[in-house]
Write an enzyme that holds these catalytic residues in place. Structure first.
Site, PDB file in Angstrom:
ATOM      1  N   SER A   1      50.344  42.771  35.053  1.00 17.87           N
ATOM      2  CA  SER A   1      50.302  42.424  36.321  1.00 17.87           C
ATOM      3  C   SER A   1      49.345  41.191  36.647  1.00 17.87           C
ATOM      4  O   SER A   1      48.292  41.272  35.982  1.00 17.87           O
ATOM      5  CB  SER A   1      49.839  43.655  37.141  1.00 17.87           C
ATOM      6  OG  SER A   1      50.548  44.632  37.043  1.00 17.87           O
TER       7      SER A   1
ATOM      8  N   GLU B   1      44.650  39.004  38.980  1.00 18.08           N
ATOM      9  CA  GLU B   1      43.925  40.299  38.312  1.00 18.08           C
ATOM     10  C   GLU B   1      43.511  39.720  36.950  1.00 18.08           C
ATOM     11  O   GLU B   1      42.522  40.234  36.293  1.00 18.08           O
ATOM     12  CB  GLU B   1      45.043  41.203  38.161  1.00 18.08           C
ATOM     13  CG  GLU B   1      44.382  42.837  37.432  1.00 18.08           C
ATOM     14  CD  GLU B   1      45.362  43.797  37.581  1.00 18.08           C
ATOM     15  OE1 GLU B   1      45.534  44.514  36.492  1.00 18.08           O
ATOM     16  OE2 GLU B   1      45.947  44.007  38.363  1.00 18.08           O
TER      17      GLU B   1
ATOM     18  N   ARG C   1      40.043  47.426  40.358  1.00 20.33           N
ATOM     19  CA  ARG C   1      40.093  46.165  39.365  1.00 20.33           C
ATOM     20  C   ARG C   1      38.640  45.644  39.253  1.00 20.33           C
ATOM     21  O   ARG C   1      38.584  44.235  39.094  1.00 20.33           O
ATOM     22  CB  ARG C   1      41.308  45.139  39.454  1.00 20.33           C
ATOM     23  CG  ARG C   1      42.442  45.850  39.699  1.00 20.33           C
ATOM     24  CD  ARG C   1      42.987  46.570  38.216  1.00 20.33           C
ATOM     25  NE  ARG C   1      44.435  47.220  38.469  1.00 20.33           N
ATOM     26  CZ  ARG C   1      44.521  48.486  38.786  1.00 20.33           C
ATOM     27  NH1 ARG C   1      43.156  49.244  38.989  1.00 20.33           N
ATOM     28  NH2 ARG C   1      45.634  48.992  38.776  1.00 20.33           N
TER      29      ARG C   1
END
Length: 338
Positions: A237, A333, A162
């Site tokens: 998420s 995230e 990420r």
């Protein structure tokens, strides 16, 4: 281009936060993008893609430039591989479906991820054992300082979990205008080992799946666990899955023998953040209009009228409780805009 003032961003962020932009422009070409970036009244504009990976804690001062460049182009192919260039404003899931329909393999595990293609490399999006870097060839960008165009190769993007160069050392320096993917036309390398893909295929009686079967399985799994942002505001998420040392994991495993985990290297292990949050007691909990989704604790949701600040306050509570209970730090995230 039409410059609009006090523009509501509620429809331009998947959390549905009713923040406003002081000024707003949607651009549909690189020329318009350059013009917007050099607007004399609004230096250093905020760049907006699909609005799927951000939490707006406040209104945005200055100019918001919405990148709405469109187009999918086949730029090169061999008997077994194909290179596809996708404009930054193309919806990611629609691009995945385009690939499935044309028999191009590599992105099927990334079906139903919200957002646009141009922001996908920033986050190095990933799901079910596949990351964007696995199919990335290059991206074209515009330098915000001098408006020059250049491209970044796979190596230059410095992708991590990420993470990318665009999220770290070159943050806010470039605007991605297109992404080129290297995909397979034959001998597809299928990934069915992660998550519930294999059992979903078995439940459907599929023994020799193709890329369409994988995409359908991923869509079914995500649809059962994740809320549609059009129906319930969310950004997918919210937290990254933490990566901890194997030593720390083994110590925790003695106390929590059911803790799921995925080896990352000989010395590190990835632990699902959703499991940690669920064990901390937050799954399905609601605090006003901010909440944790009932089917997937990794997803924070807006039940209608939550502010970005209220959702962030909930995120901090979750983070603190997980830290206290497990000694593990979970990081967002999602990009926090404050």
């Amino acid at each position: 281009m039409v410059l609009q003032h006090q523009f509501s961003l509620k429809e331009h962020n998947t959390f549905g936060i009713p923040a406003k932009a002081e000024a707003f422009i949607a651009v549909t070409s690189k020329e318009e993008l350059k013009e917007a970036l050099s607007h004399s009244d609004y230096p250093d504009p905020f760049i907006l893609g699909g609005g799927s990976n951000m939490l707006l804690k406040k209104d945005i001062d200055g100019l918001v430039v919405h990148v709405a460049l469109k187009g999918i182009e086949l730029v090169k192919e061999t008997e077994e591989e194909v290179w596809v260039q996708v404009a930054a404003g193309e919806n990611w899931h629609q691009f995945v479906m385009y690939c499935v329909e044309h028999g191009y393999g590599g992105v099927e595990n990334l079906a139903l991820i919200p957002g646009n293609t141009g922001t996908a490399p920033v986050q190095n999006i990933g799901a079910y054992g596949v990351e964007l870097k696995d199919v990335f060839y290059k991206c074209t960008v515009i330098d915000r300082k001098n408006l020059e165009e250049r491209s970044f190769s796979l190596a230059e993007c410095n992708f991590g979990y990420r993470e990318s160069v665009f999220k770290n050392e070159l943050k806010d320096r470039f605007v991605i205008t297109s992404v080129t993917f290297k995909l397979t036309k034959a001998n597809h390398k299928l990934h069915t080992e992660y998550g519930a893909i294999q059992e979903t295929l078995e439940a459907k009686g599929i023994e020799n799946p193709g890329i369409a079967d994988i995409a359908d399985a991923v869509i079914a799994i995500r649809s059962s666990k994740l809320p549609d942002p059009k129906e319930l505001g969310n950004s997918g998420s919210f937290f990254k899955n933490p990566i901890i040392s194997r030593e720390q994991f083994e110590n925790l495993q003695e106390k929590f023998p059911q803790m799921p985990h995925y080896p990352v290297s000989e010395t590190t292990v990835k632990v699902p953040a959703g499991w940690l949050i669920e064990q901390a007691g937050f799954k399905g909990k609601r605090f006003g209009d901010a909440g944790v989704h009932k089917n997937q604790a990794l997803v924070l949701v807006n039940y209608g009228n939550a502010t970005g600040a209220e959702i962030w306050e909930l995120a901090l509570q979750v983070k603190e409780q997980v830290q206290q209970q497990f000694g593990i730090t979970i990081d967002p995230e999602v990009n926090i805009i404050e």
